[in-house]
Structure formats: C-alpha cells, structure tokens
Design a protein around this motif. Structure first.
Motif, PDB file in Angstrom:
ATOM      1  N   GLU A  86      26.234  19.155  11.254  1.00 22.62           N
ATOM      2  CA  GLU A  86      25.990  20.207  10.269  1.00 22.62           C
ATOM      3  C   GLU A  86      25.180  21.374  10.829  1.00 22.62           C
ATOM      4  O   GLU A  86      24.444  22.034  10.091  1.00 22.62           O
ATOM      5  N   ALA A  87      25.315  21.639  12.126  1.00 19.59           N
ATOM      6  CA  ALA A  87      24.662  22.814  12.708  1.00 19.59           C
ATOM      7  C   ALA A  87      25.393  24.074  12.256  1.00 19.59           C
ATOM      8  O   ALA A  87      26.618  24.085  12.091  1.00 19.59           O
ATOM      9  N   ASP A  88      24.634  25.131  12.040  1.00 23.82           N
ATOM     10  CA  ASP A  88      25.234  26.441  11.781  1.00 23.82           C
ATOM     11  C   ASP A  88      25.582  27.093  13.114  1.00 23.82           C
ATOM     12  O   ASP A  88      24.829  26.983  14.096  1.00 23.82           O
ATOM     13  N   LYS A 106      30.058  26.175  10.062  1.00 25.06           N
ATOM     14  CA  LYS A 106      29.165  25.017  10.081  1.00 25.06           C
ATOM     15  C   LYS A 106      29.906  23.831  10.659  1.00 25.06           C
ATOM     16  O   LYS A 106      31.059  23.563  10.305  1.00 25.06           O
ATOM     17  N   ALA A 107      29.247  23.119  11.551  1.00 20.73           N
ATOM     18  CA  ALA A 107      29.815  21.895  12.097  1.00 20.73           C
ATOM     19  C   ALA A 107      29.848  20.818  11.026  1.00 20.73           C
ATOM     20  O   ALA A 107      29.049  20.832  10.084  1.00 20.73           O
ATOM     21  N   ASP A 108      30.765  19.887  11.173  1.00 21.05           N
ATOM     22  CA  ASP A 108      30.840  18.794  10.200  1.00 21.05           C
ATOM     23  C   ASP A 108      29.804  17.728  10.549  1.00 21.05           C
ATOM     24  O   ASP A 108      28.955  17.918  11.431  1.00 21.05           O
ATOM     25  N   THR A 129      19.837  25.320  13.023  1.00 20.09           N
ATOM     26  CA  THR A 129      19.715  24.404  11.893  1.00 20.09           C
ATOM     27  C   THR A 129      18.620  24.949  10.982  1.00 20.09           C
ATOM     28  O   THR A 129      17.755  25.705  11.440  1.00 20.09           O
ATOM     29  N   PRO A 130      18.647  24.584   9.689  1.00 18.99           N
ATOM     30  CA  PRO A 130      17.630  25.108   8.769  1.00 18.99           C
ATOM     31  C   PRO A 130      16.212  24.837   9.258  1.00 18.99           C
ATOM     32  O   PRO A 130      15.919  23.760   9.789  1.00 18.99           O
ATOM     33  N   GLN A 135      14.319  20.618  13.341  1.00 22.54           N
ATOM     34  CA  GLN A 135      15.141  19.832  14.250  1.00 22.54           C
ATOM     35  C   GLN A 135      15.451  20.565  15.557  1.00 22.54           C
ATOM     36  O   GLN A 135      15.324  19.991  16.642  1.00 22.54           O
ATOM     37  N   THR A 136      15.859  21.823  15.470  1.00 24.38           N
ATOM     38  CA  THR A 136      16.273  22.556  16.657  1.00 24.38           C
ATOM     39  C   THR A 136      15.613  23.929  16.699  1.00 24.38           C
ATOM     40  O   THR A 136      15.020  24.380  15.712  1.00 24.38           O
ATOM     41  N   VAL A 137      15.728  24.586  17.852  1.00 18.84           N
ATOM     42  CA  VAL A 137      15.350  25.986  17.964  1.00 18.84           C
ATOM     43  C   VAL A 137      16.634  26.796  18.099  1.00 18.84           C
ATOM     44  O   VAL A 137      17.681  26.276  18.488  1.00 18.84           O
ATOM     45  N   ASP A 138      16.544  28.070  17.742  1.00 23.51           N
ATOM     46  CA  ASP A 138      17.712  28.938  17.880  1.00 23.51           C
ATOM     47  C   ASP A 138      18.149  28.953  19.339  1.00 23.51           C
ATOM     48  O   ASP A 138      17.348  29.240  20.240  1.00 23.51           O
TER      49      ASP A 138
END
Length: 304
Positions: A86-88, A106-108, A129-130, A135-138
């Motif tokens: 679900e990553a953008d 958006k990834a599934d 990710t939001p 969770q992640t960095v840009d």
C-alpha cells in the motif's frame, strides 16, 4: 538498467555485526576555507574499471523505441527487499520531480502495481507512505530508463522504498546525525560496462562550482567490516565496490561528479544532476561517459 538496491545497506549491516563504532575521527571541517575541490577529491590511488568510453559517442537513441509500455512492478524495501504494501507511488515522465507528477497510484497489499511508462526515455519515481505510519521516508530515484520490450510489457522491475530504520542506520554507523531538513544521496560509481569503479571519488556542487554549505560524502570499504569511512581518508575512497553516500545535502539542485586519479592527474569520469527535497533519500548512480546520469540500455540505441 542498473539500479542500486540493497548492496550498500547489506555492507552497513555487516559493519554493525563486524565491530567498530563507525565514528568519524577525522577533521570534517565544514567551513568555507576547507570545503574546496581538494576536500572531496584527494586520493592518489589509481582508479580501476574500463573507462575507454569516456569522451566518446555513447550512441543515439532510436525514436522508434520510445513508446508507452505497460509496467507491472513492485515496491520493495531498499534494505530487506521485502514488499512494501500500500505504498503511494508517483511517476514523473519528464524526469523532473519538481514538476507535477504525471501519474499517482497505490501499490496493493503485496506491493504490486500496474501503470504505463515510456521506454528508452528517462523518468523519475517517488515512493511514500503516510507520515502517521512512521514506516518509510520519501524515496526518489531519477534518470531511470526502461529498455525497449518487443512484447510491449515490462515485468518484474522493482522500485525502491527506504524505511525509517534504514535512513537512520547510514548516518548512525558513520557517526553523524542526519538533519532531516536536508537529504541523503546513495549511489554507485559505474564504468563503461556498468561494473563498479574502484577508487572513484564524488564531488558535489551547484553546477557552477559552488560547494554546498553542508554535506559529507562517505565510501564503503572492502574489508570484513564493509564500514563507511570519511571522504578524506584517501586510501579508502570507493575501493572496488563503487558505493558512496552523501549525507546532509541541502535542498536544491546539485551536480554530483565522479573523479578518478589516473596516476598523473584527476580525471572527470561522469556526473549526474538531481534535485534534493527535505527529509528524502535519493538513489542516483553515476555512469562513466555520461554527464547527466542517464544511461540508455542497448535495446534503446540505433544499430550502427
């Protein structure tokens, strides 16, 4: 297409397991009097790798190979290679992340996505990710060129996402703190055949020779630790793996140049240009003979 995936991070993890505190004990300066070209380019170890293509015609792109193509890809974590659900995702088909994105998707739940991209044309992507997920960095990767596919479909290509943990791991091993109002660049120095160049060094400036006020460049040794060391320890440079990382590079557009010592003089081998956004990790390789960081696969070139 060559992309930097988890190799650098695996070396860092090996460093964590292999001992050493990663503390930089050298004088990193930072003042205007020390941050000269020589501050970054100083090794007298002769570079390794095939650089015979430097200064030659790299070939012309076949316009007939520049077509929109279906792209079935996946988002993977840069270090673990696990899928990122679900990553953008954003794609910039003009290879300019300062412009409006051409597609947003958006990834599934398995990290998979489907879109369309042009072949044999440089593009850029970003993964996000939001913020409340923590969770992640840009993560951005520019100058990506997908080879021409006869069947009109690109399958199995990954795009990268850098986790919060990984983004803190690189500066932490080196022994510095990442100022998240700046960005990180991670890349590999490649020769004419896209093999890593040994003993290359990287110099960053604004396109006119002005060095950023902040930012340090580090390389990864080939020893048991695989430990990144400061740029001014000449004997370590990029050694044989070509891996380098720049931390605390200010927001803006910067040119990253790859230099090597040929036994007599320093030689400019290649460069790339990229735009840094605050709090981002940017994956950008440098290819010998290219001044824009764009390397076209053979499937894209006119047959001579």
């Amino acid at each position: 297409m060559m992309t930097l995936r988890s190799t650098a991070l695996l070396l860092i993890l090996a460093a964590c397991d292999g001992g050493g505190d990663g503390t930089d004990t050298s004088d990193t300066g930072g003042g205007a009097t020390t941050r000269t070209f020589e501050y970054f380019i100083n090794t007298t170890d002769v570079y390794t790798g095939d650089t015979t293509c430097n200064g030659t015609d790299m070939g012309q792109v076949d316009p007939a190979k520049q077509v929109m193509t279906s792209y079935n890809g996946e988002v993977h974590d840069f270090q673990s290679e696990d899928e990122v659900p679900e990553a953008d995702i954003m794609f910039w088909l003009g290879d300019d992340i300062t412009a409006a994105a051409d597609s947003t998707l958006k990834a599934d739940t398995s990290g998979a996505f489907t879109t369309e991209v042009p072949t044999c044309t440089p593009v850029a992507y970003g993964t996000f990710t939001p913020a409340d997920w923590d969770q992640t960095v840009d993560t951005y990767e520019v100058h990506q060129v997908y080879g021409y596919e006869e069947d009109g479909v690109i399958d199995g290509e990954w795009i990268n996402s850098v986790s919060q943990t990984t983004s803190k791991l690189i500066p932490g091993i080196i022994g510095i703190e990442w100022d998240t109002t700046t960005g990180i660049i991670a890349g590999t120095a490649y020769d004419c055949f896209e093999n890593p160049i040994g003993n290359a060094q990287v110099y960053i400036h604004d396109g006119s020779g002005n060095i950023p006020a902040t930012g340090e460049i580090f390389y990864f040794t080939d020893g048991d630790n695989g430990l990144p060391t400061n740029h001014d320890i000449a004997s370590d440079a990029s050694v044989d793996n070509g891996l380098w990382v720049a931390v605390n590079i200010p927001v803006g557009t910067w040119t990253a140049e790859m230099w090597g010592f040929d036994g007599t003089d320093y030689v400019l081998l290649g460069s790339t240009v990229l735009n840094i956004k605050a709090g981002s990790v940017n994956i950008s390789n440098i290819y010998t003979g290219h001044d824009d960081g764009i390397a076209y696969p053979e499937s894209c070139l006119l047959v001579q």
